[in-house]
Design a protein around this motif. Structure first.
Motif, PDB file in Angstrom:
ATOM      1  N   GLU A  66      -0.065 -39.922  -8.252  1.00  0.00           N
ATOM      2  CA  GLU A  66       0.815 -41.096  -8.222  1.00  0.00           C
ATOM      3  C   GLU A  66       1.678 -41.100  -6.957  1.00  0.00           C
ATOM      4  OE1 GLU A  66       3.028 -43.381 -11.759  1.00  0.00           O
ATOM      5  OE2 GLU A  66       3.725 -41.328 -11.442  1.00  0.00           O
ATOM      6  N   THR A  67       2.224 -39.939  -6.619  1.00  0.00           N
ATOM      7  CA  THR A  67       3.049 -39.820  -5.415  1.00  0.00           C
ATOM      8  C   THR A  67       2.218 -40.095  -4.166  1.00  0.00           C
ATOM      9  OG1 THR A  67       4.496 -38.215  -6.493  1.00  0.00           O
ATOM     10  CG2 THR A  67       4.508 -38.236  -4.085  1.00  0.00           C
ATOM     11  N   GLN A  68       1.011 -39.520  -4.117  1.00  0.00           N
ATOM     12  CA  GLN A  68       0.126 -39.743  -2.969  1.00  0.00           C
ATOM     13  C   GLN A  68      -0.203 -41.227  -2.799  1.00  0.00           C
ATOM     14  OE1 GLN A  68      -3.102 -37.125  -4.169  1.00  0.00           O
ATOM     15  NE2 GLN A  68      -2.701 -35.755  -2.442  1.00  0.00           N
ATOM     16  N   ALA A  69      -0.495 -41.888  -3.888  1.00  0.00           N
ATOM     17  CA  ALA A  69      -0.848 -43.307  -3.825  1.00  0.00           C
ATOM     18  C   ALA A  69       0.340 -44.135  -3.334  1.00  0.00           C
ATOM     19  CB  ALA A  69      -1.312 -43.806  -5.189  1.00  0.00           C
ATOM     20  N   ALA A  73       0.387 -46.095   0.268  1.00  0.00           N
ATOM     21  CA  ALA A  73       0.607 -47.540   0.307  1.00  0.00           C
ATOM     22  C   ALA A  73       1.793 -47.872   1.202  1.00  0.00           C
ATOM     23  CB  ALA A  73       0.831 -48.080  -1.107  1.00  0.00           C
ATOM     24  N   ALA A  74       2.837 -47.063   1.127  1.00  0.00           N
ATOM     25  CA  ALA A  74       4.027 -47.300   1.961  1.00  0.00           C
ATOM     26  C   ALA A  74       3.701 -47.139   3.449  1.00  0.00           C
ATOM     27  CB  ALA A  74       5.148 -46.347   1.563  1.00  0.00           C
ATOM     28  N   GLY A  76       0.801 -47.912   4.715  1.00  0.00           N
ATOM     29  CA  GLY A  76      -0.239 -48.858   5.067  1.00  0.00           C
ATOM     30  C   GLY A  76      -1.642 -48.273   5.034  1.00  0.00           C
ATOM     31  N   LYS A  77      -1.792 -47.103   4.421  1.00  0.00           N
ATOM     32  CA  LYS A  77      -3.093 -46.451   4.354  1.00  0.00           C
ATOM     33  C   LYS A  77      -3.850 -46.757   3.075  1.00  0.00           C
ATOM     34  CE  LYS A  77      -1.661 -42.550   7.220  1.00  0.00           C
ATOM     35  NZ  LYS A  77      -1.565 -41.094   7.285  1.00  0.00           N
ATOM     36  N   LEU A  78      -3.213 -47.500   2.168  1.00  0.00           N
ATOM     37  CA  LEU A  78      -3.814 -47.864   0.896  1.00  0.00           C
ATOM     38  C   LEU A  78      -3.326 -49.267   0.544  1.00  0.00           C
ATOM     39  CD1 LEU A  78      -5.426 -46.853  -1.635  1.00  0.00           C
ATOM     40  CD2 LEU A  78      -3.243 -46.032  -2.527  1.00  0.00           C
ATOM     41  N   SER A  79      -4.263 -50.161   0.264  1.00  0.00           N
ATOM     42  CA  SER A  79      -3.873 -51.536  -0.043  1.00  0.00           C
ATOM     43  C   SER A  79      -3.144 -51.591  -1.381  1.00  0.00           C
ATOM     44  CB  SER A  79      -5.103 -52.451  -0.085  1.00  0.00           C
ATOM     45  OG  SER A  79      -5.882 -52.160  -1.231  1.00  0.00           O
ATOM     46  N   ALA A  80      -2.385 -52.640  -1.576  1.00  0.00           N
ATOM     47  CA  ALA A  80      -1.625 -52.815  -2.818  1.00  0.00           C
ATOM     48  C   ALA A  80      -2.549 -52.893  -4.028  1.00  0.00           C
ATOM     49  CB  ALA A  80      -0.763 -54.070  -2.729  1.00  0.00           C
ATOM     50  N   SER A  81      -3.688 -53.564  -3.881  1.00  0.00           N
ATOM     51  CA  SER A  81      -4.605 -53.675  -5.017  1.00  0.00           C
ATOM     52  C   SER A  81      -5.240 -52.326  -5.353  1.00  0.00           C
ATOM     53  CB  SER A  81      -5.675 -54.730  -4.761  1.00  0.00           C
ATOM     54  OG  SER A  81      -6.509 -54.346  -3.694  1.00  0.00           O
ATOM     55  N   ARG A  82      -5.596 -51.554  -4.342  1.00  0.00           N
ATOM     56  CA  ARG A  82      -6.162 -50.222  -4.583  1.00  0.00           C
ATOM     57  C   ARG A  82      -5.100 -49.300  -5.196  1.00  0.00           C
ATOM     58  NH1 ARG A  82     -11.502 -50.272  -4.853  1.00  0.00           N
ATOM     59  NH2 ARG A  82     -12.354 -51.315  -3.060  1.00  0.00           N
TER      60      ARG A  82
END
Length: 142
Positions: A66-69, A73-74, A76-82
């Motif tokens: 959860e922390t990694q995700a 996302a913060a 910009g390496k993971l989209s909001a939907s992912r």
């Protein structure tokens, strides 16, 4: 049995989410390959811990996913939907693991066997066969 089936399904969901994150067909802005690899590894560790009955360890690793995700996302390496897909799978697995792990242990007061006026150091000891009552030893006089 239903809980176990649901756990397997949820764990598969986490693994599939991680696998989908690592898919090469994703647009570059949707996911960073290092993040995908880290999430996939973490999901595999959760699965292994859960399968071995190490629910507390699995829950700790879910917290890390959860922390990694959130961090990815913060950055910009993971989209909001992912990110939402990952967090939804984490929540589902967490619920199942918490059910399997049972309620958290809470410390409880253990009842004392001594009477309220008698401390543990004042509990009378049984006499030996050849021991006589001696004045002053037990506070009584003959």
């Amino acid at each position: 049995m239903i809980v176990r089936r649901r756990l397997v399904t949820a764990l598969a969901s986490v693994c599939l989410s991680a696998a989908a994150l690592a898919g090469c067909a994703q647009p570059p802005s949707d996911l960073d390959s290092e993040v995908a690899s880290a999430l996939q590894t973490a999901a595999e560790q959760v699965r292994e811990d859960a399968a071995a009955g190490r629910y507390a360890d699995a829950l700790d690793k879910l917290e890390k996913i959860e922390t990694q995700a959130n961090e990815a996302a913060a950055q910009g390496k993971l989209s909001a939907s992912r990110k939402q897909d990952v967090l939804t799978a984490v929540a589902l697995v967490r619920t199942d693991l918490q059910t399997l792990a049972g309620p958290p242990a809470t410390p409880s007061a253990t009842p004392s066997t001594a009477s309220p006026t008698q401390s543990a150091t004042q509990v009378p000891q049984p006499k030996k066969k050849d021991q006589k009552d001696e004045p002053g030893k037990d506070g009584k006089k003959d």
